[in-house]
Design an enzyme around this catalytic site. Structure first.
Site, mmCIF file in Angstrom:
data_model
loop_
_atom_site.group_PDB
_atom_site.id
_atom_site.type_symbol
_atom_site.label_atom_id
_atom_site.label_comp_id
_atom_site.label_asym_id
_atom_site.label_seq_id
_atom_site.Cartn_x
_atom_site.Cartn_y
_atom_site.Cartn_z
ATOM 1 N N TYR A 151 -6.688 -10.893 9.611
ATOM 2 C CA TYR A 151 -5.522 -10.528 8.801
ATOM 3 C C TYR A 151 -4.240 -11.065 9.448
ATOM 4 C CZ TYR A 151 -2.318 -7.785 5.987
ATOM 5 O OH TYR A 151 -1.305 -7.423 5.133
ATOM 6 N N ASP A 173 0.819 -1.210 0.000
ATOM 7 C CA ASP A 173 0.000 0.000 0.000
ATOM 8 C C ASP A 173 0.856 1.265 0.000
ATOM 9 O OD1 ASP A 173 -1.855 -1.957 0.269
ATOM 10 O OD2 ASP A 173 -2.383 -1.493 2.337
HETATM 11 C C1 GLA Z 1 -3.795 -4.771 3.289
HETATM 12 C C2 GLA Z 1 -2.340 -4.674 3.663
HETATM 13 C C3 GLA Z 1 -1.457 -4.985 2.457
HETATM 14 C C4 GLA Z 1 -1.858 -6.301 1.811
HETATM 15 C C5 GLA Z 1 -3.356 -6.354 1.563
HETATM 16 C C6 GLA Z 1 -3.823 -7.696 1.061
HETATM 17 O O1 GLA Z 1 -4.128 -3.760 2.380
HETATM 18 O O2 GLA Z 1 -2.028 -3.393 4.129
HETATM 19 O O3 GLA Z 1 -0.110 -5.001 2.859
HETATM 20 O O4 GLA Z 1 -1.431 -7.389 2.567
HETATM 21 O O5 GLA Z 1 -4.088 -6.043 2.732
HETATM 22 O O6 GLA Z 1 -3.247 -7.997 -0.168
#
Ligand code: GLA
Length: 404
Positions: free
Chosen positions: A237, A185
């Protein structure tokens, strides 16, 4: 509307003086490569033309004060002095603290930190908590504002290597909020290129831009379910990141590599250089772990194929990869929801070449790709889900505002 929220006059009403700088930090839509960045595997997002905007002005003391017109987010104040204690879990101020804290902790000897405070006003036209990285955009915006206010020493964001370095630091720094995120991101936000998808590679971090064919249209639509990365979605997550690590260790053992050192047993990048049959290895793992492994390895392969499909302007091929990614996220990674599945099906029913959940899942948005000539049909079909055409934008920028 967005710039209105951070307009100099509004800033003056809030803080009594005019701002001296403006920052734009874009969100991102991930085209493919989901839940594999924290495995060190390549991903294919693009920065969006929707962003977090921030006006700011340096202060004479070390206080950081940030306010927003967005409803439900109270003003935040903290001192730009290490260590910066986090606020309550899930509080938006922790993203602000993460941005400043990263710069301060980068200051051990290399001159990044100076403890200069600033006042800031923030607004966004990004849907929040929807898998479009509004939170990382906020972290990046805060760091860029802090640099603009004087916390950055000699940091020069027009220098590509500095941007790369900052993206890596902020990815690590954002873990301050308690989510064990990867680096996609922050990299998309800082390294975006207008009109292009970004192939982001890790270890070392790099970004390669790939022109998106101009007759393709990418549409984002929202399920209506919030996916709070530092809230409800955080536990799942973080569990996935642990499962991913557990799976790669088992995979190396199945391949007879017990003698690799500890760190080597955690490398997906090295593992994918070794030829192996995915089904044979995943069957050696306990149920869920094998499924997680199947997603990660198959998704990594899809990213490479998808990058080639964009380069070759192969819309049908690219769309099929998006569909396969969604199926894998649904069945093997278990991060979809019935609403996201329904939205994907609706997009495909309206002629999209492919569609998938984007971002961490567990709510949030989907991305669909279609030929430009089919755009209206797709947008009409998604009309109840706040659809917008995703336009690939440049990475974060800042401007000096002249004060009268
Ligand atoms: C979030 C996390 C990223 C990535 C996505 C899934 O956005 O911040 O680093 O792991 O989830 O792809």
């Amino acid at each position: 509307m967005t710039l209105d929220g951070v307009a100099p006059e509004r800033f003056r009403q809030t803080y009594g003086t005019l701002p001296t700088g403006l920052v734009r930090a874009p969100g991102r839509v991930n085209l493919i490569g989901e839940h594999i960045d924290y495995c060190g595997l390549s991903v294919l997002p693009m920065a969006l033309d929707r962003a977090v905007w921030m006006t700011f002005r340096a202060r004479d003391d070390d206080q950081v004060r940030v306010a927003t017109i967005e409803p439900g987010y109270e003003p935040v104040q903290f001192a730009a002095r290490s260590p910066i204690e986090p606020g309550p879990p899930g509080h938006w101020g922790n993203y602000l603290r993460a941005g400043v804290s990263t710069l301060l902790s980068a200051g051990n000897g290399d001159g990044l930190a100076s403890g200069i405070g600033f006042d800031a006003l923030v607004a966004t036209d990004l849907p929040v908590a929807s898998g479009l990285s509004s939170s990382s955009a906020l972290v990046v915006a805060t760091a860029v504002a802090a640099i603009g206010a004087g916390n950055g020493g000699e940091l020069d964001l027009t220098d590509a290597a500095t941007r790369l370095d900052l993206a890596g630091r902020l990815a690590a720094g954002e873990r301050y909020v308690g989510t064990a995120g990867g680096g996609m991101d922050q990299a998309a936000c800082l390294l975006g290129v207008a009109g292009c998808a970004l192939r982001i590679d890790f270890g070392p971090l790099s970004a390669t831009s790939i022109q998106i064919p101009t007759d393709w249209a990418l549409v984002v639509a929202h399920s209506g379910e919030r996916a709070e990365k530092s809230g409800s979605a955080q536990r799942v997550y973080n569990t996935r990141t642990e499962e991913a690590l557990g799976a790669v260790r088992v995979a190396w053992r199945v391949l007879g590599a017990e003698d690799r050192d500890g760190a080597g047993l955690e490398s997906y990048r090295e593992l994918l250089k070794v030829p192996f049959e995915l089904g044979v290895v995943s069957r050696q793992m306990d149920g869920a772990l094998g499924n997680r492994f199947t997603h990660i390895v198959s998704e990594a392969r899809r990213v490479g194929e998808a990058a080639s499909a964009v380069e070759a302007a192969d819309l049908a091929g690219f769309g099929e990869l998006l569909n396969a990614s969604h199926e894998s996220l649904k069945h093997d990674y278990e991060v979809s929801t019935p609403k996201l599945d329904a939205l994907v099906a609706r997009a495909i029913g309206a002629g999209a070449a492919g569609a998938r959940l984007t971002g961490a899942g567990l709510g949030g948005a989907i991305v669909a790709v279609t030929h430009g000539s089919e755009l209206d049909r797709l947008v009409d079909a998604l009309a109840d889900y706040d659809p917008f055409v995703a336009v690939a934008a440049d990475g974060a920028e800042s401007w000096t505002l002249s004060t009268p």
